[in-house]
Design an enzyme around this catalytic site. Sequence first.
Site, PDB file in Angstrom:
ATOM      1  N   GLU A  44       0.693  -1.126   0.075  1.00 54.53           N
ATOM      2  CA  GLU A  44       0.077  -0.012   0.142  1.00 54.53           C
ATOM      3  C   GLU A  44       0.871   1.101  -0.205  1.00 54.53           C
ATOM      4  O   GLU A  44       1.745   1.483   0.958  1.00 54.53           O
ATOM      5  CB  GLU A  44      -0.800  -0.004   1.110  1.00 54.53           C
ATOM      6  CG  GLU A  44      -1.761   1.256   1.027  1.00 54.53           C
ATOM      7  CD  GLU A  44      -2.774   1.221   2.508  1.00 54.53           C
ATOM      8  OE1 GLU A  44      -3.667   1.781   2.455  1.00 54.53           O
ATOM      9  OE2 GLU A  44      -2.226   0.584   3.586  1.00 54.53           O
ATOM     10  N   GLU A  69       4.895   4.612   4.079  1.00 53.16           N
ATOM     11  CA  GLU A  69       4.407   5.994   4.389  1.00 53.16           C
ATOM     12  C   GLU A  69       5.757   6.870   4.437  1.00 53.16           C
ATOM     13  O   GLU A  69       6.720   6.340   5.163  1.00 53.16           O
ATOM     14  CB  GLU A  69       3.737   6.058   5.370  1.00 53.16           C
ATOM     15  CG  GLU A  69       3.127   7.213   6.115  1.00 53.16           C
ATOM     16  CD  GLU A  69       2.396   8.150   5.230  1.00 53.16           C
ATOM     17  OE1 GLU A  69       2.609   9.202   5.254  1.00 53.16           O
ATOM     18  OE2 GLU A  69       1.497   7.651   4.752  1.00 53.16           O
ATOM     19  N   ASN A  96      10.408   6.947   0.942  1.00 52.97           N
ATOM     20  CA  ASN A  96       9.520   7.587  -0.312  1.00 52.97           C
ATOM     21  C   ASN A  96       9.192   6.980  -1.179  1.00 52.97           C
ATOM     22  O   ASN A  96       9.945   6.001  -1.690  1.00 52.97           O
ATOM     23  CB  ASN A  96      10.836   8.728  -0.589  1.00 52.97           C
ATOM     24  CG  ASN A  96      10.032   9.692  -1.823  1.00 52.97           C
ATOM     25  OD1 ASN A  96       9.075   9.520  -2.275  1.00 52.97           O
ATOM     26  ND2 ASN A  96      10.306  11.044  -1.562  1.00 52.97           N
ATOM     27  N   ASP A 118      -3.334  11.868  -2.041  1.00 53.66           N
ATOM     28  CA  ASP A 118      -3.251  13.310  -2.204  1.00 53.66           C
ATOM     29  C   ASP A 118      -3.748  13.648  -3.631  1.00 53.66           C
ATOM     30  O   ASP A 118      -2.934  13.266  -4.464  1.00 53.66           O
ATOM     31  CB  ASP A 118      -1.868  14.055  -1.674  1.00 53.66           C
ATOM     32  CG  ASP A 118      -2.073  15.551  -1.695  1.00 53.66           C
ATOM     33  OD1 ASP A 118      -2.854  15.944  -2.440  1.00 53.66           O
ATOM     34  OD2 ASP A 118      -1.394  16.028  -0.565  1.00 53.66           O
ATOM     35  N   LYS A 122      -3.635  21.051  -8.535  1.00 53.86           N
ATOM     36  CA  LYS A 122      -3.068  22.022  -9.502  1.00 53.86           C
ATOM     37  C   LYS A 122      -2.154  21.389 -10.421  1.00 53.86           C
ATOM     38  O   LYS A 122      -1.412  20.256 -10.371  1.00 53.86           O
ATOM     39  CB  LYS A 122      -2.083  22.806  -8.559  1.00 53.86           C
ATOM     40  CG  LYS A 122      -2.758  23.806  -7.467  1.00 53.86           C
ATOM     41  CD  LYS A 122      -1.983  24.867  -6.768  1.00 53.86           C
ATOM     42  CE  LYS A 122      -2.786  25.527  -5.928  1.00 53.86           C
ATOM     43  NZ  LYS A 122      -1.700  26.629  -5.087  1.00 53.86           N
ATOM     44  N   ASP A 154     -12.296   9.285  -2.577  1.00 53.65           N
ATOM     45  CA  ASP A 154     -13.477  10.115  -2.591  1.00 53.65           C
ATOM     46  C   ASP A 154     -13.461  11.554  -3.496  1.00 53.65           C
ATOM     47  O   ASP A 154     -14.409  12.272  -3.685  1.00 53.65           O
ATOM     48  CB  ASP A 154     -13.653  10.729  -1.069  1.00 53.65           C
ATOM     49  CG  ASP A 154     -12.603  11.912  -0.862  1.00 53.65           C
ATOM     50  OD1 ASP A 154     -11.337  11.451  -0.822  1.00 53.65           O
ATOM     51  OD2 ASP A 154     -13.011  12.927  -0.474  1.00 53.65           O
ATOM     52  N   THR A 191     -10.237   2.662   4.861  1.00 57.27           N
ATOM     53  CA  THR A 191      -9.332   3.593   5.513  1.00 57.27           C
ATOM     54  C   THR A 191      -9.946   4.368   6.507  1.00 57.27           C
ATOM     55  O   THR A 191     -11.263   4.586   6.494  1.00 57.27           O
ATOM     56  CB  THR A 191      -8.590   4.204   4.499  1.00 57.27           C
ATOM     57  OG1 THR A 191      -9.439   5.238   4.033  1.00 57.27           O
ATOM     58  CG2 THR A 191      -8.267   3.140   3.263  1.00 57.27           C
ATOM     59  N   GLU A 192      -9.320   5.171   7.141  1.00 60.01           N
ATOM     60  CA  GLU A 192      -9.610   6.138   8.026  1.00 60.01           C
ATOM     61  C   GLU A 192     -10.315   7.424   7.279  1.00 60.01           C
ATOM     62  O   GLU A 192     -11.458   7.659   7.842  1.00 60.01           O
ATOM     63  CB  GLU A 192      -8.503   6.753   8.830  1.00 60.01           C
ATOM     64  CG  GLU A 192      -7.642   5.853   9.754  1.00 60.01           C
ATOM     65  CD  GLU A 192      -6.554   5.253   9.110  1.00 60.01           C
ATOM     66  OE1 GLU A 192      -5.790   4.484   9.692  1.00 60.01           O
ATOM     67  OE2 GLU A 192      -6.267   5.378   7.967  1.00 60.01           O
ATOM     68  N   GLU A 194     -11.787   6.977   4.308  1.00 61.40           N
ATOM     69  CA  GLU A 194     -12.896   6.332   3.695  1.00 61.40           C
ATOM     70  C   GLU A 194     -14.069   6.463   4.651  1.00 61.40           C
ATOM     71  O   GLU A 194     -15.137   7.118   4.441  1.00 61.40           O
ATOM     72  CB  GLU A 194     -12.753   5.089   3.386  1.00 61.40           C
ATOM     73  CG  GLU A 194     -13.790   4.344   2.669  1.00 61.40           C
ATOM     74  CD  GLU A 194     -13.508   3.081   1.832  1.00 61.40           C
ATOM     75  OE1 GLU A 194     -14.339   2.352   1.738  1.00 61.40           O
ATOM     76  OE2 GLU A 194     -12.200   2.564   2.131  1.00 61.40           O
TER      77      GLU A 194
END
Length: 213
Positions: A44, A69, A96, A118, A122, A154, A191-192, A194
């Site tokens: 993930e 992460e 990373n 994320d 832009k 979302d 997920t949190e 979600e």
Amino acid sequence: MRFRNKPWATDFIAENSFYCIPDPENQKGKWNEIFGNNNPIHIEVGTGKGTFVTEMAKANPTINYIGIELFESVIVKALEKAVAADIPNVKLLNVNAQKLADYFEAGEVDRVYLNFSDPWPKTRHEKRRLTYKGFLDLYKEVLVPQGEIHFKTDNRGLFEYSLMSFSEYGLLLKYVSLDLHNSEFEGNIMTEYEEKFSSKGFPIYRCEVKYPE
């Protein structure tokens, strides 16, 4: 996005190296040895606080999960969940994702999960989106032939962009839902983010794509 500094995080991560691997570049090509089996490996990218990866590991004991992460102050929350769950088939990497190929051999990963990434809305930040073609190249490097990406968000704009990016790259669409929680999809683990967004009535978008032969 700002994350609150946790002074204790570094020590806690160091104390729990069974779960949060301290030198993943030295484990390249050896992940089955780390897990002690030859089960498939699912990663993930952007694991956040770790609910998804730990719950998936609980639900699927014959699959190995690795949560990736970048931010120490975030992954330490995932680490707390992994330690509490006390299960052997989950590991975490505080690295990373742009350097995935430094941590995994070609064909070492069976599936990539991208959950509530994320959106970087832009245009000048397009290359930072985890479904941008540069990242699709990275996933292809480490995935098995015909490996899969499972993507949830979302954000409709990011979802539409991602479907286009997948299509332009030549990925094959296996599944798509414009309202996951009102679909017939089974076995969804939230997920949190979600839980937060769906509780407010926002639709959750999901798709599965795979690389061609």
